[in-house]
Scaffold this active site. Structure first.
Site, PDB file in Angstrom:
ATOM      1  N   HIS A 104      15.878  10.072 -14.309  1.00  0.00           N
ATOM      2  CA  HIS A 104      14.655  10.834 -14.032  1.00  0.00           C
ATOM      3  C   HIS A 104      14.649  12.136 -14.838  1.00  0.00           C
ATOM      4  O   HIS A 104      13.636  12.513 -15.422  1.00  0.00           O
ATOM      5  CB  HIS A 104      14.564  11.223 -12.547  1.00  0.00           C
ATOM      6  CG  HIS A 104      14.424  10.071 -11.595  1.00  0.00           C
ATOM      7  ND1 HIS A 104      15.232   9.912 -10.497  1.00  0.00           N
ATOM      8  CD2 HIS A 104      13.551   9.041 -11.554  1.00  0.00           C
ATOM      9  CE1 HIS A 104      14.871   8.840  -9.825  1.00  0.00           C
ATOM     10  NE2 HIS A 104      13.853   8.281 -10.431  1.00  0.00           N
TER      11      HIS A 104
ATOM     12  N   LYS B  35       8.634   4.136   4.230  1.00  0.00           N
ATOM     13  CA  LYS B  35      10.026   4.024   3.769  1.00  0.00           C
ATOM     14  C   LYS B  35      10.919   4.984   4.554  1.00  0.00           C
ATOM     15  O   LYS B  35      10.450   6.023   5.003  1.00  0.00           O
ATOM     16  CB  LYS B  35      10.126   4.404   2.287  1.00  0.00           C
ATOM     17  CG  LYS B  35       9.702   3.309   1.332  1.00  0.00           C
ATOM     18  CD  LYS B  35      10.033   3.740  -0.093  1.00  0.00           C
ATOM     19  CE  LYS B  35       9.503   2.752  -1.121  1.00  0.00           C
ATOM     20  NZ  LYS B  35       9.711   3.261  -2.497  1.00  0.00           N
TER      21      LYS B  35
ATOM     22  N   ARG C  90      12.192   1.296 -17.634  1.00  0.00           N
ATOM     23  CA  ARG C  90      13.573   0.938 -17.933  1.00  0.00           C
ATOM     24  C   ARG C  90      13.668  -0.432 -18.595  1.00  0.00           C
ATOM     25  O   ARG C  90      14.285  -0.592 -19.617  1.00  0.00           O
ATOM     26  CB  ARG C  90      14.418   0.927 -16.654  1.00  0.00           C
ATOM     27  CG  ARG C  90      14.858   2.280 -16.232  1.00  0.00           C
ATOM     28  CD  ARG C  90      15.317   2.285 -14.817  1.00  0.00           C
ATOM     29  NE  ARG C  90      14.216   1.955 -13.925  1.00  0.00           N
ATOM     30  CZ  ARG C  90      14.274   2.065 -12.614  1.00  0.00           C
ATOM     31  NH1 ARG C  90      15.377   2.449 -12.037  1.00  0.00           N
ATOM     32  NH2 ARG C  90      13.215   1.786 -11.882  1.00  0.00           N
TER      33      ARG C  90
ATOM     34  N   SER D 252      17.998   5.082  -8.342  1.00  0.00           N
ATOM     35  CA  SER D 252      18.439   5.807  -7.145  1.00  0.00           C
ATOM     36  C   SER D 252      19.139   4.848  -6.181  1.00  0.00           C
ATOM     37  O   SER D 252      20.115   5.208  -5.522  1.00  0.00           O
ATOM     38  CB  SER D 252      17.240   6.444  -6.442  1.00  0.00           C
ATOM     39  OG  SER D 252      16.576   7.330  -7.292  1.00  0.00           O
TER      40      SER D 252
HETATM   41  P1  ADP Z   1       9.159   4.871  -7.424  1.00  0.00           P
HETATM   42  O1  ADP Z   1       9.527   4.579  -6.001  1.00  0.00           O
HETATM   43  O2  ADP Z   1       7.774   5.396  -7.600  1.00  0.00           O
HETATM   44  O3  ADP Z   1       9.503   3.789  -8.413  1.00  0.00           O
HETATM   45  P2  ADP Z   1      11.399   6.360  -8.420  1.00  0.00           P
HETATM   46  O4  ADP Z   1      11.839   7.675  -7.921  1.00  0.00           O
HETATM   47  O5  ADP Z   1      12.331   5.220  -8.246  1.00  0.00           O
HETATM   48  O6  ADP Z   1      10.017   6.144  -7.752  1.00  0.00           O
HETATM   49  O7  ADP Z   1      11.032   6.458  -9.962  1.00  0.00           O
HETATM   50  C1  ADP Z   1      10.034   7.310 -10.442  1.00  0.00           C
HETATM   51  C2  ADP Z   1       9.752   6.964 -11.899  1.00  0.00           C
HETATM   52  O8  ADP Z   1      10.909   7.169 -12.683  1.00  0.00           O
HETATM   53  C3  ADP Z   1       9.338   5.522 -12.159  1.00  0.00           C
HETATM   54  O9  ADP Z   1       8.371   5.521 -13.194  1.00  0.00           O
HETATM   55  C4  ADP Z   1      10.610   4.864 -12.609  1.00  0.00           C
HETATM   56  O10 ADP Z   1      10.337   3.748 -13.461  1.00  0.00           O
HETATM   57  C5  ADP Z   1      11.233   5.990 -13.401  1.00  0.00           C
HETATM   58  N1  ADP Z   1      12.694   5.856 -13.475  1.00  0.00           N
HETATM   59  C6  ADP Z   1      13.572   5.625 -12.483  1.00  0.00           C
HETATM   60  N2  ADP Z   1      14.832   5.541 -12.938  1.00  0.00           N
HETATM   61  C7  ADP Z   1      14.762   5.744 -14.289  1.00  0.00           C
HETATM   62  C8  ADP Z   1      15.724   5.752 -15.356  1.00  0.00           C
HETATM   63  N3  ADP Z   1      17.025   5.526 -15.123  1.00  0.00           N
HETATM   64  N4  ADP Z   1      15.265   5.976 -16.594  1.00  0.00           N
HETATM   65  C9  ADP Z   1      13.957   6.176 -16.831  1.00  0.00           C
HETATM   66  N5  ADP Z   1      13.002   6.159 -15.874  1.00  0.00           N
HETATM   67  C10 ADP Z   1      13.392   5.944 -14.630  1.00  0.00           C
END
Ligand code: ADP
Length: 159
Positions: A17, A41, A90, A128
């Site tokens: 992120h 959630k 990703r 995460s």
């Molecule tokens: P959501 O529940 O909306 O998917 P996340 O917190 O998991 O929320 O992710 C928010 C954004 O960050 C999403 O667009 C996700 O694809 C991106 N993201 C998550 N992990 C990574 C990573 N390792 N590299 C790049 N982008 C990521």
């Protein structure tokens, strides 16, 4: 002023992120990170905790604001006067879901566009969910999240 929003759950924020946030900050004058409060959630960290963690993790990046929101990302973008929603991609698995979301958002709010930043290769595997799983079994998560975030996760898991 070019404003973008970066919405997500961020439970908790990972180095993946943060890589997207740093790169988005170079492209826009202001990036508002929207921390989603989703009552459906049960996250590890409360929305207030996630906001605090993100504020600390991004304190050295100029042009970043962190706020919580609930509801639709397009409504959140409008509230922030943002014309762009940033999302990270990703793998192909992200693509199908993200494409569907972006197209739905475009129909709901034609003035707002979605921009995808593709993950840096070293973070392509990172989510995460995996970080929490490794931490649950007391594994080393120091390569996945900032040091203080790793401490917060371990503290939370001990409770
Ligand atoms: P959501 O529940 O909306 O998917 P996340 O917190 O998991 O929320 O992710 C928010 C954004 O960050 C999403 O667009 C996700 O694809 C991106 N993201 C998550 N992990 C990574 C990573 N390792 N590299 C790049 N982008 C990521």
């Amino acid at each position: 002023m070019k404003v973008a929003v970066y919405p997500g759950t961020f439970d908790p924020v990972t180095n993946g992120h943060l890589d997207i946030i740093r790169r988005a900050a170079e492209l826009f004058d202001e990036v508002v990170i929207g921390v989603l409060h989703n009552s459906a959630k049960t996250p590890l960290f409360s929305v207030e905790e996630r906001v605090k963690i993100l504020e600390k993790a991004t304190q050295d990046i100029p042009g970043i604001k962190v706020v919580s929101f609930s509801g639709l990302a397009v409504d959140f973008a409008k509230q922030c006067n943002a014309k762009v929603i940033v999302r990270g991609l990703r793998a192909v698995t992200d693509f199908e879901y993200e494409l569907q979301m972006a197209q739905t958002n475009r129909i709901m709010a034609p003035t707002i566009d979605t921009t995808f930043l593709t993950t840096s290769l070293e973070y392509a595997y990172l989510s995460s969910t995996t970080v929490k799983e490794v931490a649950r079994f007391d594994g080393d998560i120091s390569k996945f999240v900032p040091e203080f975030v790793a401490d917060e996760i371990h503290k939370k898991m001990k409770k």
